[in-house]
Design a protein around this motif. Structure first.
Motif, PDB file in Angstrom:
ATOM      1  N   TYR A   1       0.806  -1.198   0.110  1.00  0.00           N
ATOM      2  CA  TYR A   1      -0.082   0.001   0.080  1.00  0.00           C
ATOM      3  C   TYR A   1       0.733   1.294   0.013  1.00  0.00           C
ATOM      4  O   TYR A   1       1.974   1.214   0.486  1.00  0.00           O
ATOM      5  N   LYS A   2       0.114   2.311  -0.678  1.00  0.00           N
ATOM      6  CA  LYS A   2       1.158   3.630  -0.890  1.00  0.00           C
ATOM      7  C   LYS A   2       1.316   3.837   0.706  1.00  0.00           C
ATOM      8  O   LYS A   2       0.398   4.191   1.478  1.00  0.00           O
ATOM      9  N   LYS A   3       2.501   4.577   0.860  1.00  0.00           N
ATOM     10  CA  LYS A   3       2.719   5.374   2.339  1.00  0.00           C
ATOM     11  C   LYS A   3       2.916   6.695   2.001  1.00  0.00           C
ATOM     12  O   LYS A   3       2.764   7.584   3.129  1.00  0.00           O
ATOM     13  N   ARG A   4       3.120   7.329   0.917  1.00  0.00           N
ATOM     14  CA  ARG A   4       3.264   8.692   0.326  1.00  0.00           C
ATOM     15  C   ARG A   4       2.481   9.145  -0.826  1.00  0.00           C
ATOM     16  O   ARG A   4       2.689   8.174  -1.730  1.00  0.00           O
ATOM     17  N   PHE A   5       2.131  10.432  -0.816  1.00  0.00           N
ATOM     18  CA  PHE A   5       1.549  10.816  -2.219  1.00  0.00           C
ATOM     19  C   PHE A   5       2.131  12.134  -2.552  1.00  0.00           C
ATOM     20  O   PHE A   5       2.529  12.977  -1.841  1.00  0.00           O
ATOM     21  N   LEU A   6       2.492  12.174  -3.772  1.00  0.00           N
ATOM     22  CA  LEU A   6       3.157  13.488  -4.355  1.00  0.00           C
ATOM     23  C   LEU A   6       1.935  14.262  -5.211  1.00  0.00           C
ATOM     24  O   LEU A   6       1.619  13.746  -6.122  1.00  0.00           O
ATOM     25  N   VAL A   7       1.623  15.335  -4.717  1.00  0.00           N
ATOM     26  CA  VAL A   7       0.332  16.054  -5.242  1.00  0.00           C
ATOM     27  C   VAL A   7       0.919  17.549  -5.869  1.00  0.00           C
ATOM     28  O   VAL A   7       1.871  18.031  -5.425  1.00  0.00           O
ATOM     29  N   LYS A   8       0.366  17.749  -7.169  1.00  0.00           N
ATOM     30  CA  LYS A   8       0.937  19.040  -7.898  1.00  0.00           C
ATOM     31  C   LYS A   8      -0.301  19.844  -7.825  1.00  0.00           C
ATOM     32  O   LYS A   8      -1.399  19.588  -8.174  1.00  0.00           O
ATOM     33  N   LEU A   9       0.217  21.299  -7.612  1.00  0.00           N
ATOM     34  CA  LEU A   9      -0.709  22.133  -7.677  1.00  0.00           C
ATOM     35  C   LEU A   9      -0.196  23.576  -8.320  1.00  0.00           C
ATOM     36  O   LEU A   9       0.700  23.954  -8.061  1.00  0.00           O
ATOM     37  N   GLY A  10      -0.268  23.502  -9.679  1.00  0.00           N
ATOM     38  CA  GLY A  10       0.144  24.695 -10.518  1.00  0.00           C
ATOM     39  C   GLY A  10       1.675  24.146 -10.810  1.00  0.00           C
ATOM     40  O   GLY A  10       1.700  23.023 -11.150  1.00  0.00           O
ATOM     41  N   ASP A  11       2.607  24.961 -10.567  1.00  0.00           N
ATOM     42  CA  ASP A  11       4.073  24.649 -10.602  1.00  0.00           C
ATOM     43  C   ASP A  11       4.760  23.985  -9.224  1.00  0.00           C
ATOM     44  O   ASP A  11       5.934  23.825  -9.268  1.00  0.00           O
ATOM     45  N   ARG A  12       3.778  23.871  -8.164  1.00  0.00           N
ATOM     46  CA  ARG A  12       4.385  23.299  -6.961  1.00  0.00           C
ATOM     47  C   ARG A  12       3.997  21.690  -6.738  1.00  0.00           C
ATOM     48  O   ARG A  12       2.818  21.458  -6.939  1.00  0.00           O
TER      49      ARG A  12
END
Length: 253
Positions: free
Chosen positions: A142-153
């Motif tokens: 199972y995933k332990k982390r998520f990388l989320v994008k908002l605009g250029d961040r």
């Protein structure tokens, strides 16, 4: 005669279990000692189904649950496991019979007597639907982390940072413990396959919540439940009627 197959990757444990079974009653016949998922699949293809399988949870080449999730086993199963209480709770949640290693003779006898009493029972389709989830939990996938994008961040979040996932106006968002909201590329259906079901529960079509986010639980009309979350949700948080029973079991693990 009751034909029993034993799936156990530790040879000495398998031999000991075979001896215990045969000592309990002459009506028990151990027809196979198998030590892997692969060998069990091949044996089931080449032989008629046994009456019962004693199945180790963790095998060298996979997880015993995979055999049931893929409908490879049609007979009743008693699981054996060396896992601690945390994992055993997962088995209970899924209504799975199990024996904790080292196998106790009296507990084995009780399990076999229960099988004889309910011998026609096999694992229900509802439980089979959950085997894939438990299998991933045991294998740590199972995933332990998520990388989320908002605009250029880009912003990383651990699962401990997440209060809940919410779907609003065709947009899925991750809501943090501090109340920040971040858009996600995945749908709730996709997220449900990625997160550990012991830590998150989908209460309705629009919300998957974590346990620490729940602050209050109230009875609600039409046999539903009303939840108060922290951080506060924009809309009323209702556990749908068909999910209430499983929600209560999840809360009581």
């Amino acid at each position: 005669m009751i034909h029993i197959a034993i799936v156990e990757d530790e040879r000495l444990s398998a031999e000991r279990l075979k001896v215990l079974v045969q000592e309990l009653s002459p009506e028990y016949s151990v027809v196979a000692l198998l030590d892997s998922v692969e060998s069990t699949i091949q044996w089931l293809k080449d032989n008629s189904s046994p009456d019962l399988i004693l199945l180790d949870i963790q095998l060298n080449d996979g997880v015993g649950f995979d055999l049931l999730a893929d409908d490879l086993i049609s007979c009743p199963v008693i699981f054996t496991t060396a896992y601690d209480e945390y994992a055993v709770k997962a088995f209970k949640y899924n209504s799975i019979d199990y024996l904790l290693k080292p196998i106790d003779r009296a507990e084995l006898e009780n399990a076999l007597e229960k099988f004889k009493k309910y011998g026609e029972r096999t694992v229900s389709p509802e439980v089979k639907d959950q085997f894939g989830q438990v299998s991933r939990m045991l294998s740590g996938s199972y995933k332990k982390r998520f990388l989320v994008k908002l605009g250029d961040r880009f912003q990383p979040f651990t699962v401990e940072d997440i209060a809940y996932f919410v779907s609003q106006n065709d947009l899925t968002c991750l809501v943090t413990r501090s109340g920040d909201k971040w858009p996600m590329d995945q749908s709730l259906d996709q997220l449900q396959e990625l997160i550990n079901p012991l830590d998150f529960f989908r209460i309705n079509r629009k919300l998957i919540i974590s346990l620490p986010a729940i602050k209050e639980i109230h009875s609600y009309f039409n046999s539903r439940l009303l939840l108060k979350l922290d951080p506060h949700a924009d809309d009323e948080v209702i556990v749908s009627r068909e999910r209430v029973a499983n929600f209560k079991r999840w809360m009581d693990l």
